[in-house]
Write an enzyme that holds these catalytic residues in place. Structure first.
Site, mmCIF file in Angstrom:
data_model
loop_
_atom_site.group_PDB
_atom_site.id
_atom_site.type_symbol
_atom_site.label_atom_id
_atom_site.label_comp_id
_atom_site.label_asym_id
_atom_site.label_seq_id
_atom_site.Cartn_x
_atom_site.Cartn_y
_atom_site.Cartn_z
ATOM 1 N N GLU A 169 0.826 -1.217 0.000
ATOM 2 C CA GLU A 169 0.000 0.000 0.000
ATOM 3 C C GLU A 169 0.860 1.266 0.000
ATOM 4 O OE1 GLU A 169 -3.566 0.021 2.335
ATOM 5 O OE2 GLU A 169 -3.624 -2.153 2.431
ATOM 6 N N TYR A 198 -2.774 4.981 7.256
ATOM 7 C CA TYR A 198 -2.060 3.702 7.463
ATOM 8 C C TYR A 198 -0.875 3.577 6.520
ATOM 9 C CZ TYR A 198 -0.961 -1.230 6.650
ATOM 10 O OH TYR A 198 -0.292 -2.422 6.450
ATOM 11 N N LYS A 243 3.233 3.529 7.213
ATOM 12 C CA LYS A 243 4.118 2.413 6.821
ATOM 13 C C LYS A 243 5.216 2.930 5.886
ATOM 14 C CE LYS A 243 3.900 -1.393 7.685
ATOM 15 N NZ LYS A 243 4.404 -2.229 8.812
HETATM 16 P P1 NAD Z 1 -2.406 -7.268 12.856
HETATM 17 O O1 NAD Z 1 -3.113 -5.975 13.074
HETATM 18 O O2 NAD Z 1 -3.190 -8.511 12.753
HETATM 19 O O3 NAD Z 1 -1.335 -7.500 14.045
HETATM 20 C C1 NAD Z 1 -0.526 -6.474 14.533
HETATM 21 C C2 NAD Z 1 0.071 -6.936 15.857
HETATM 22 O O4 NAD Z 1 0.922 -5.885 16.344
HETATM 23 C C3 NAD Z 1 -0.972 -7.212 16.938
HETATM 24 O O5 NAD Z 1 -0.669 -8.424 17.592
HETATM 25 C C4 NAD Z 1 -0.820 -6.033 17.901
HETATM 26 O O6 NAD Z 1 -1.143 -6.359 19.241
HETATM 27 C C5 NAD Z 1 0.659 -5.703 17.732
HETATM 28 N N1 NAD Z 1 0.953 -4.309 18.071
HETATM 29 C C6 NAD Z 1 0.285 -3.184 17.670
HETATM 30 N N2 NAD Z 1 0.845 -2.095 18.216
HETATM 31 C C7 NAD Z 1 1.910 -2.523 18.957
HETATM 32 C C8 NAD Z 1 2.890 -1.868 19.744
HETATM 33 N N3 NAD Z 1 2.881 -0.535 19.888
HETATM 34 N N4 NAD Z 1 3.837 -2.622 20.353
HETATM 35 C C9 NAD Z 1 3.853 -3.967 20.210
HETATM 36 N N5 NAD Z 1 2.933 -4.654 19.498
HETATM 37 C C10 NAD Z 1 1.982 -3.932 18.865
HETATM 38 O O7 NAD Z 1 -1.491 -7.037 11.573
HETATM 39 P P2 NAD Z 1 -1.077 -8.098 10.442
HETATM 40 O O8 NAD Z 1 -2.144 -8.150 9.428
HETATM 41 O O9 NAD Z 1 -0.607 -9.353 11.093
HETATM 42 O O10 NAD Z 1 0.157 -7.333 9.797
HETATM 43 C C11 NAD Z 1 1.482 -7.525 10.308
HETATM 44 C C12 NAD Z 1 2.440 -6.634 9.541
HETATM 45 O O11 NAD Z 1 2.378 -6.961 8.151
HETATM 46 C C13 NAD Z 1 2.093 -5.138 9.636
HETATM 47 O O12 NAD Z 1 3.296 -4.422 9.752
HETATM 48 C C14 NAD Z 1 1.389 -4.829 8.331
HETATM 49 O O13 NAD Z 1 1.628 -3.499 7.953
HETATM 50 C C15 NAD Z 1 2.079 -5.804 7.397
HETATM 51 N N6 NAD Z 1 1.256 -6.264 6.234
HETATM 52 C C16 NAD Z 1 -0.003 -6.765 6.419
HETATM 53 C C17 NAD Z 1 -0.727 -7.232 5.321
HETATM 54 C C18 NAD Z 1 -2.107 -7.857 5.472
HETATM 55 O O14 NAD Z 1 -2.746 -8.158 4.450
HETATM 56 N N7 NAD Z 1 -2.588 -8.107 6.676
HETATM 57 C C19 NAD Z 1 -0.172 -7.161 4.053
HETATM 58 C C20 NAD Z 1 1.116 -6.637 3.896
HETATM 59 C C21 NAD Z 1 1.819 -6.209 5.011
#
Ligand code: NAD
Length: 352
Positions: free
Chosen positions: A135, A159, A163
């Site tokens: 994104e 968001y 990132k």
């Molecule tokens: P998610 O929202 O399911 O999980 C995020 C986790 O981070 C949660 O367990 C939360 O408790 C923890 N967290 C949030 N703030 C925190 C803090 N201040 N300190 C410690 N822990 C904290 O997210 P996801 O979908 O598993 O995504 C994980 C990573 O992958 C992210 O960085 C996201 O940008 C990236 N990403 C996600 C996708 C997708 O499709 N879900 C795609 C590409 C990249």
């Protein structure tokens, strides 16, 4: 190796930890603040494994992070902790700025201090892997172009802007301080243990409850879907074999309009769990006002990770979405505990 994972109680982090515990002998430390998106019940399969440990830590808390690094002595850091839901970032951007930007900065500084203290051998093995999203590139017009690692950044939501900022910081800590980093930018993930606010689990669970299946605008937004277990394998490949300072795009070669995704789920449910009135779940589809700034199309060119590291996804969208629907049907208990909040209340010590 000792692998420290941030955000391991989230959707992708928990898939990564389940994969590492089941397929390697590495010691895994999961650091997570346990926001609403963090769910330790996604890790029950591995929580009693002696190679797994959890610490409840906010990545913005520099002192706690430094203490954790000094006790665990990580060889690799895989940074997934983030606020990740676009709609929530539009309603309230401040947590996105804190966790995604300030939190990443805090981790980078703690990593730099720790890395500089290591002996020459450990220093050369150390990697900081930043997990990011496609994104950051904004969206694509037409149906031909793809995001490559050289596509300029043009984020559209709070968001994706947060990132993008964190990606820039990680690159700068490499360029300015020499911290050995790798970055991955991945397309939309789906699969088991996905939080029910996201499109695919929301549609499955609403359908089972006979509720409307809300679709933004006309449902013509295109996303490139990747099964989460394929993403976990790609992340492990990049952190162990990727070249220092490089970025790798990760995608599933599965471009689909949102409306097609929803109809596919409806057809699988019609087959596996037909409605008692024999109507198709498609009848529940409802179009709602589009999200502001909604990106139209994302699509990843994943040829670099394929050519350099030999990674390609195992699941097609057809096989992955069927596995996902089956998983939700077999794990309604996990879903209900998320929906009624008991997954959070119990860990706060409140009896439900
Ligand atoms: P998610 O929202 O399911 O999980 C995020 C986790 O981070 C949660 O367990 C939360 O408790 C923890 N967290 C949030 N703030 C925190 C803090 N201040 N300190 C410690 N822990 C904290 O997210 P996801 O979908 O598993 O995504 C994980 C990573 O992958 C992210 O960085 C996201 O940008 C990236 N990403 C996600 C996708 C997708 O499709 N879900 C795609 C590409 C990249």
């Amino acid at each position: 190796m000792h692998i420290l994972i941030t955000g391991g109680a989230g959707f992708i982090g928990s898939a990564l930890i389940r994969y590492l515990i089941k397929n390697t002998d590495h010691q895994i430390l999961n650091i997570d603040k346990l926001t609403y998106a963090g769910n330790l019940e996604s890790l029950v399969e591995v929580e009693s494994n002696p190679n797994y440990t959890f610490q409840k830590i906010d990545i913005c808390d520099a002192a706690a992070i430094e203490q954790s690094f000094s006790e665990f002595q990580p060889d690799l850091i895989m940074h997934l902790a983030a606020e990740s839901h676009v709609d929530r970032s539009i309603d309230g951007p401040s947590e996105f700025i804190n966790t995604n930007i300030v939190g990443t900065y805090t981790l980078l500084e703690a990593s730099r201090k720790y890395w500089q203290s290591l002996d020459q051998h450990k220093k050369s093995q150390f990697r900081f892997h930043h997990i990011s999203t496609d994104e950051v590139y904004g969206d694509l017009e037409g149906t031909i172009d793809l995001f490559t690692e050289l596509t300029p950044y043009a984020p559209s939501s709070p968001y994706s802007a947060s990132k993008a900022s964190s990606d820039h910081l990680v690159r700068v800590w490499y360029r300015t301080y020499g911290l050995p980093i790798v970055i991955t930018n991945c397309s939309n993930n789906y699969g088991p243990y996905h939080f029910p606010e996201k499109l695919i689990p929301l549609v499955i669970l609403n359908a089972l409850d006979g509720k409307a299946l809300p679709i933004y605008g006309k449902g013509n937004q295109i996303r490139d879907w990747l099964y989460v277990e394929d993403h976990a394998k790609a992340l492990y490949k990049v952190v162990t074999e990727g070249a220092i300072g490089e970025t790798y795009n990760i995608g599933g070669h599965n471009e689909m309009q949102n409306i097609e995704v929803v109809k596919t789920i409806c057809h699988i449910l019609d087959e596996l769990k037909p409605q008692s009135n024999n109507q198709s779940y498609e009848e529940l589809i409802t179009f709602v006002e589009d999200r502001p700034g909604h990106d139209l199309r994302y699509a990843i060119d994943a040829s670099k990770i394929k050519n350099d590291l030999g990674w390609t996804p195992v699941e097609s969208f057809e096989s992955g979405i069927r596995k996902t629907v089956e998983w939700y049907l077999n794990n309604l208990d996990w879903c209900r505990r998320v929906q009624d909040g008991s997954y959070q209340r119990e860990r706060l010590g409140v009896k439900t």
